[in-house]
Scaffold this motif. Structure first.
Motif, mmCIF file in Angstrom:
data_model
loop_
_atom_site.group_PDB
_atom_site.id
_atom_site.type_symbol
_atom_site.label_atom_id
_atom_site.label_comp_id
_atom_site.label_asym_id
_atom_site.label_seq_id
_atom_site.Cartn_x
_atom_site.Cartn_y
_atom_site.Cartn_z
ATOM 1 N N VAL A 160 0.968 -1.188 0.119
ATOM 2 C CA VAL A 160 -0.024 0.010 -0.044
ATOM 3 C C VAL A 160 0.827 1.211 0.071
ATOM 4 C CG1 VAL A 160 -1.793 1.383 1.255
ATOM 5 C CG2 VAL A 160 -2.024 -1.017 1.190
ATOM 6 N N VAL A 161 1.969 0.999 0.835
ATOM 7 C CA VAL A 161 3.033 2.317 0.997
ATOM 8 C C VAL A 161 4.188 2.266 0.033
ATOM 9 C CG1 VAL A 161 2.004 2.883 3.234
ATOM 10 C CG2 VAL A 161 3.742 1.383 2.820
ATOM 11 N N ALA A 162 3.937 1.799 -1.140
ATOM 12 C CA ALA A 162 5.059 1.726 -1.962
ATOM 13 C C ALA A 162 5.347 2.975 -2.209
ATOM 14 C CB ALA A 162 4.672 0.861 -3.006
ATOM 15 N N PRO A 163 6.568 3.510 -2.627
ATOM 16 C CA PRO A 163 6.959 4.849 -2.840
ATOM 17 C C PRO A 163 6.354 5.472 -4.053
ATOM 18 C CG PRO A 163 9.005 3.287 -2.468
ATOM 19 C CD PRO A 163 7.593 2.516 -2.702
ATOM 20 N N GLY A 164 5.960 4.781 -4.953
ATOM 21 C CA GLY A 164 5.219 5.278 -6.240
ATOM 22 C C GLY A 164 3.722 5.793 -5.374
ATOM 23 N N HIS A 165 3.354 5.127 -4.613
ATOM 24 C CA HIS A 165 2.025 5.559 -4.135
ATOM 25 C C HIS A 165 1.905 6.831 -3.087
ATOM 26 C CE1 HIS A 165 0.889 1.037 -4.698
ATOM 27 N NE2 HIS A 165 1.012 1.814 -5.673
ATOM 28 N N LEU A 166 3.101 7.253 -2.390
ATOM 29 C CA LEU A 166 3.033 8.275 -1.352
ATOM 30 C C LEU A 166 2.464 9.642 -1.928
ATOM 31 C CD1 LEU A 166 6.560 7.737 -0.035
ATOM 32 C CD2 LEU A 166 4.241 6.635 0.716
ATOM 33 N N PRO A 167 2.717 10.214 -3.078
ATOM 34 C CA PRO A 167 2.205 11.495 -3.094
ATOM 35 C C PRO A 167 0.474 11.186 -3.022
ATOM 36 C CG PRO A 167 3.850 11.112 -4.923
ATOM 37 C CD PRO A 167 3.580 9.891 -3.913
ATOM 38 N N VAL A 168 -0.124 10.295 -3.768
ATOM 39 C CA VAL A 168 -1.335 10.007 -3.705
ATOM 40 C C VAL A 168 -2.031 9.911 -2.153
ATOM 41 C CG1 VAL A 168 -3.475 8.597 -4.425
ATOM 42 C CG2 VAL A 168 -1.658 9.070 -5.920
ATOM 43 N N LEU A 169 -1.336 9.039 -1.422
ATOM 44 C CA LEU A 169 -1.645 8.770 -0.131
ATOM 45 C C LEU A 169 -1.536 9.981 0.751
ATOM 46 C CD1 LEU A 169 0.190 5.403 0.662
ATOM 47 C CD2 LEU A 169 -2.282 5.750 0.244
ATOM 48 N N PHE A 170 -0.373 10.987 0.725
ATOM 49 C CA PHE A 170 -0.362 12.211 1.473
ATOM 50 C C PHE A 170 -1.343 12.923 0.999
ATOM 51 C CE2 PHE A 170 4.490 11.225 1.590
ATOM 52 C CZ PHE A 170 4.422 10.410 2.893
ATOM 53 N N THR A 171 -1.779 12.974 -0.297
ATOM 54 C CA THR A 171 -2.963 13.745 -0.583
ATOM 55 C C THR A 171 -4.209 13.443 0.056
ATOM 56 O OG1 THR A 171 -1.817 14.295 -2.821
ATOM 57 C CG2 THR A 171 -4.191 14.544 -2.490
ATOM 58 N N LEU A 172 -4.510 12.110 0.077
ATOM 59 C CA LEU A 172 -5.753 11.672 0.820
ATOM 60 C C LEU A 172 -5.658 12.028 2.155
ATOM 61 C CD1 LEU A 172 -5.982 7.912 -0.705
ATOM 62 C CD2 LEU A 172 -7.509 10.035 -0.998
ATOM 63 N N ILE A 173 -4.610 11.927 2.775
ATOM 64 C CA ILE A 173 -4.459 12.434 4.346
ATOM 65 C C ILE A 173 -4.751 13.667 4.487
ATOM 66 C CG2 ILE A 173 -3.068 12.325 6.348
ATOM 67 C CD1 ILE A 173 -1.566 10.009 5.324
ATOM 68 N N ALA A 174 -4.064 14.595 3.725
ATOM 69 C CA ALA A 174 -4.293 15.964 3.881
ATOM 70 C C ALA A 174 -5.673 16.437 3.422
ATOM 71 C CB ALA A 174 -3.234 16.617 2.846
ATOM 72 N N PHE A 175 -6.192 15.978 2.472
ATOM 73 C CA PHE A 175 -7.661 16.328 2.304
ATOM 74 C C PHE A 175 -8.599 15.780 3.096
ATOM 75 C CE2 PHE A 175 -11.499 15.777 0.205
ATOM 76 C CZ PHE A 175 -11.666 16.980 -0.803
ATOM 77 N N TRP A 176 -8.368 14.455 3.586
ATOM 78 C CA TRP A 176 -9.252 14.188 4.757
ATOM 79 C C TRP A 176 -9.199 15.123 6.040
ATOM 80 C CZ3 TRP A 176 -8.331 11.994 9.769
ATOM 81 C CH2 TRP A 176 -9.615 11.272 10.200
ATOM 82 N N THR A 177 -8.167 15.864 6.101
ATOM 83 C CA THR A 177 -7.980 16.532 7.475
ATOM 84 C C THR A 177 -8.507 18.101 7.302
ATOM 85 O OG1 THR A 177 -6.222 14.970 8.368
ATOM 86 C CG2 THR A 177 -6.160 17.234 9.319
#
Length: 292
Positions: A148-165
């Motif tokens: 899930v947290v593979a390096p290529g996924h990090l920009p999207v994951l960080f965006t999801l976290i920031a958007f949710w907050t």
């Protein structure tokens, strides 16, 4: 008493902002000036010009950190503008007051969590072994937390976290701005045959322009400070993001791992300059301070 009011007519407003100004100076202006001083001096407090900036830029991790932050900002700002404005417009069309109030409250709840707490919640949600949404993760082919947290996924994951907050508060702000648009203007558009999409595109969104610009300026400044998300993810995933994934992490590493406060300050000043320049461009190009 009357003469006192004449001499100081804005005393109530000054009193309201006085405490903020004190905190701004103590925790904003003075630390910034201190960082600028360190950025242009060495460990012996001697002026070294741009040497610290050159040292930061020549570090092999610097360009990669810039690319990571830039890619994250693209995802973050695009998601914020599109979905915040879209959800605010949808919320504004909900005419039932209890439903509208409930939705605004639900949007705002994630914003009550501090940055570190929200990241911890997402680390739990992104682990297929314990996540209540594990069936969804496995449907996308993710069987382990590492996948899930593979390096290529990090920009999207960080965006999801920031958007949710952070998106909920902005949705409420945009909703309030939409409520300030004259109902007569909306009604005139409807009489002329404009549908919901045409009304939004030709009337509501243009009148939200300044609020959107304001949101983008603050979101850009906050996005360049990316730190908590990759830092906690690195600890939880044994270094998948790295302690130098973002520029803020790199600055932290210079200061506390290499005891190089001057180069760390140079990175911080660079982020400050980028934020100020971007804000100036947004303000100048958008006519932010122009009278309506």
């Amino acid at each position: 008493m009357t003469s006192w009011r004449v001499r100081w007519p804005g005393r109530a407003g000054h009193a309201f902002v006085a405490a903020y100004v004190v905190l701004l100076i103590a925790f904003g202006v003075i630390p910034t000036a201190y960082a600028v001083y360190f950025a242009f001096t060495d460990a012996g407090n001697r002026f070294v010009g741009l040497a610290n900036f050159t040292a930061a830029a020549s570090d092999f991790r610097f360009v990669a950190a810039v690319e990571h932050v830039a890619l994250y900002l693209v995802f973050w700002l695009a998601a914020l503008v599109v979905f915040v404005v879209g959800l605010a417009l949808l919320l504004h069309r909900v005419t039932a007051r209890p439903v509208s109030r409930s939705l605004r409250f639900l949007y705002y709840i994630p914003g009550a969590l501090a940055g570190a707490a929200s990241v911890m919640v997402w680390l739990f949600m992104l682990d297929p072994a314990v996540s209540p949404a594990s069936f969804l993760l496995r449907a996308f082919g993710f069987d382990t937390f590492g996948q899930v947290v593979a390096p290529g996924h990090l920009p999207v994951l960080f965006t999801l976290i920031a958007f949710w907050t952070g998106a909920g508060g902005w949705i409420v702000v945009m909703y309030g701005a939409l409520n300030n648009i004259s109902p007569d203007l909306i009604e005139a558009a409807r009489i002329d045959g404009a549908g919901a999409w045409q009304t939004a595109r030709r009337i509501q969104i243009p009148l939200l322009r300044k609020w959107i610009v304001y949101m983008v300026i603050l979101a850009f400044a906050g996005g360049t400070q990316l730190f908590v998300e990759p830092q906690l993810l690195t600890l939880a995933s044994v270094g998948v993001a790295g302690r130098d994934y973002s520029l803020n992490q790199l600055s932290y590493d210079f200061a506390f791992q290499h005891n190089n406060v001057n180069t760390a300050a140079a990175v911080s000043v660079e982020l400050l300059v980028v934020g100020l320049v971007a804000a100036g461009v947004f303000v100048a190009r958008s006519g932010f301070f122009d009278a309506d």
